[in-house]
Scaffold this motif. Sequence first.
Motif, PDB file in Angstrom:
ATOM      1  N   ILE A  66       0.849  -1.192   0.000  1.00 32.67           N
ATOM      2  CA  ILE A  66       0.000   0.000   0.000  1.00 32.67           C
ATOM      3  C   ILE A  66       0.889   1.247   0.000  1.00 32.67           C
ATOM      4  O   ILE A  66       1.620   1.498   0.957  1.00 32.67           O
ATOM      5  N   LYS A  67       0.825   2.001  -1.060  1.00 30.81           N
ATOM      6  CA  LYS A  67       1.593   3.247  -1.198  1.00 30.81           C
ATOM      7  C   LYS A  67       0.664   4.400  -0.819  1.00 30.81           C
ATOM      8  O   LYS A  67       0.030   5.027  -1.649  1.00 30.81           O
ATOM      9  N   TRP A  68       0.555   4.649   0.473  1.00 33.71           N
ATOM     10  CA  TRP A  68      -0.396   5.628   0.982  1.00 33.71           C
ATOM     11  C   TRP A  68       0.215   7.011   1.189  1.00 33.71           C
ATOM     12  O   TRP A  68      -0.510   7.977   1.440  1.00 33.71           O
ATOM     13  N   SER A  69       1.536   7.132   1.123  1.00 33.53           N
ATOM     14  CA  SER A  69       2.192   8.415   1.375  1.00 33.53           C
ATOM     15  C   SER A  69       3.361   8.612   0.412  1.00 33.53           C
ATOM     16  O   SER A  69       4.111   7.671   0.149  1.00 33.53           O
ATOM     17  N   GLU A  70       3.499   9.822  -0.041  1.00 30.57           N
ATOM     18  CA  GLU A  70       4.649  10.132  -0.903  1.00 30.57           C
ATOM     19  C   GLU A  70       5.958  10.152  -0.113  1.00 30.57           C
ATOM     20  O   GLU A  70       7.037  10.106  -0.688  1.00 30.57           O
ATOM     21  N   TYR A  71       5.863  10.187   1.205  1.00 29.30           N
ATOM     22  CA  TYR A  71       7.055  10.303   2.048  1.00 29.30           C
ATOM     23  C   TYR A  71       7.652   8.952   2.456  1.00 29.30           C
ATOM     24  O   TYR A  71       8.753   8.917   2.987  1.00 29.30           O
ATOM     25  N   PHE A  72       6.900   7.877   2.261  1.00 25.40           N
ATOM     26  CA  PHE A  72       7.343   6.560   2.709  1.00 25.40           C
ATOM     27  C   PHE A  72       7.187   5.531   1.596  1.00 25.40           C
ATOM     28  O   PHE A  72       6.337   5.689   0.723  1.00 25.40           O
ATOM     29  N   PRO A  73       7.961   4.452   1.685  1.00 23.08           N
ATOM     30  CA  PRO A  73       7.748   3.355   0.738  1.00 23.08           C
ATOM     31  C   PRO A  73       6.424   2.640   1.049  1.00 23.08           C
ATOM     32  O   PRO A  73       5.798   2.890   2.080  1.00 23.08           O
ATOM     33  N   SER A  74       6.013   1.752   0.172  1.00 18.55           N
ATOM     34  CA  SER A  74       4.781   0.975   0.367  1.00 18.55           C
ATOM     35  C   SER A  74       4.869   0.171   1.662  1.00 18.55           C
ATOM     36  O   SER A  74       5.950  -0.235   2.082  1.00 18.55           O
ATOM     37  N   GLU A  75       3.700  -0.052   2.256  1.00 15.21           N
ATOM     38  CA  GLU A  75       3.624  -0.807   3.508  1.00 15.21           C
ATOM     39  C   GLU A  75       2.626  -1.950   3.380  1.00 15.21           C
ATOM     40  O   GLU A  75       1.731  -1.918   2.542  1.00 15.21           O
ATOM     41  N   PRO A 121       0.385  -2.319  11.188  1.00 13.22           N
ATOM     42  CA  PRO A 121       1.303  -2.056  10.080  1.00 13.22           C
ATOM     43  C   PRO A 121       2.490  -2.998  10.277  1.00 13.22           C
ATOM     44  O   PRO A 121       3.090  -3.008  11.351  1.00 13.22           O
ATOM     45  N   HIS A 122       2.784  -3.823   9.313  1.00  6.97           N
ATOM     46  CA  HIS A 122       3.838  -4.827   9.490  1.00  6.97           C
ATOM     47  C   HIS A 122       5.166  -4.144   9.817  1.00  6.97           C
ATOM     48  O   HIS A 122       5.600  -3.252   9.075  1.00  6.97           O
ATOM     49  N   PRO A 123       5.800  -4.527  10.910  1.00  3.43           N
ATOM     50  CA  PRO A 123       7.066  -3.888  11.303  1.00  3.43           C
ATOM     51  C   PRO A 123       8.140  -3.941  10.214  1.00  3.43           C
ATOM     52  O   PRO A 123       8.958  -3.035  10.119  1.00  3.43           O
ATOM     53  N   SER A 124       8.109  -4.960   9.370  1.00  2.57           N
ATOM     54  CA  SER A 124       9.121  -5.084   8.315  1.00  2.57           C
ATOM     55  C   SER A 124       8.989  -4.003   7.247  1.00  2.57           C
ATOM     56  O   SER A 124       9.946  -3.721   6.526  1.00  2.57           O
ATOM     57  N   THR A 125       7.812  -3.368   7.159  1.00  5.33           N
ATOM     58  CA  THR A 125       7.622  -2.314   6.156  1.00  5.33           C
ATOM     59  C   THR A 125       7.254  -0.970   6.777  1.00  5.33           C
ATOM     60  O   THR A 125       7.106   0.015   6.057  1.00  5.33           O
ATOM     61  N   LYS A 126       7.113  -0.906   8.092  1.00  4.51           N
ATOM     62  CA  LYS A 126       6.702   0.334   8.762  1.00  4.51           C
ATOM     63  C   LYS A 126       7.892   1.270   8.927  1.00  4.51           C
ATOM     64  O   LYS A 126       8.915   0.886   9.481  1.00  4.51           O
ATOM     65  N   PRO A 127       7.746   2.517   8.483  1.00  6.16           N
ATOM     66  CA  PRO A 127       8.863   3.479   8.531  1.00  6.16           C
ATOM     67  C   PRO A 127       8.933   4.299   9.817  1.00  6.16           C
ATOM     68  O   PRO A 127       8.810   5.506   9.792  1.00  6.16           O
ATOM     69  N   GLY A 128       9.090   3.671  10.946  1.00  2.00           N
ATOM     70  CA  GLY A 128       9.203   4.427  12.188  1.00  2.00           C
ATOM     71  C   GLY A 128       7.934   4.335  13.017  1.00  2.00           C
ATOM     72  O   GLY A 128       7.041   3.544  12.736  1.00  2.00           O
ATOM     73  N   PHE A 129       7.856   5.152  14.060  1.00  2.00           N
ATOM     74  CA  PHE A 129       6.729   5.187  14.988  1.00  2.00           C
ATOM     75  C   PHE A 129       6.482   3.793  15.575  1.00  2.00           C
ATOM     76  O   PHE A 129       5.350   3.347  15.687  1.00  2.00           O
ATOM     77  N   GLU A 130       7.553   3.096  15.949  1.00  3.25           N
ATOM     78  CA  GLU A 130       7.409   1.751  16.490  1.00  3.25           C
ATOM     79  C   GLU A 130       6.752   1.774  17.859  1.00  3.25           C
ATOM     80  O   GLU A 130       6.989   2.673  18.655  1.00  3.25           O
TER      81      GLU A 130
END
Length: 165
Positions: free
Chosen positions: A79-88, A115-124
């Motif tokens: 899912i490419k929901w943001s221009e700031y992050f890769p797909s999740e 949000p799968h940790p392997s694709t989540k860009p922060g906010f753990e």
Amino acid sequence: MTKLLPSETTIIAKIVPGYGIASGKTKDSRFPSGTLALQMPFFESSGFDFQLFHQGTLNLDFSPYSFVLGRPSYSFSDIKWSEYFPSENFSFFACCLINPLDEKRKEYPSFVYWPHPSTKPGFEQPSGVLEVLAPYIPELQYGMSLVIKSETNIISFEEKVSLTG
């Protein structure tokens, strides 16, 4: 009192503050209305109806227990929901929330938002915290306890085992 089937599990968790990013409480110019507002259209277009849920997550701390996520109720990949992050990748796991102070023990159908940790860009999240999508429940506040109930093949909880001794 809630009747449990042998295949159900419950645990008491405490409501704790989160990042405020999902709801938009924390002002971030990348997601002025929150990350859920940007993600919802992708999930809804694939059949997951968000209309029943508050546009934010409840952060529930159930430590010292750990969790095992089993069969997701919904899963979404790439899912490419943001221009700031890769797909999740995202999964949602059905559960119910119950306010233990409510004499009627009303159940609120909810979902663990994962949000799968392997694709989540922060906010753990801390290891003992799950984010939950739930209907708006006005009496909730930080520090309050809630019961989480789920089928054991969807979510199960267990005591953390210490390997030191």
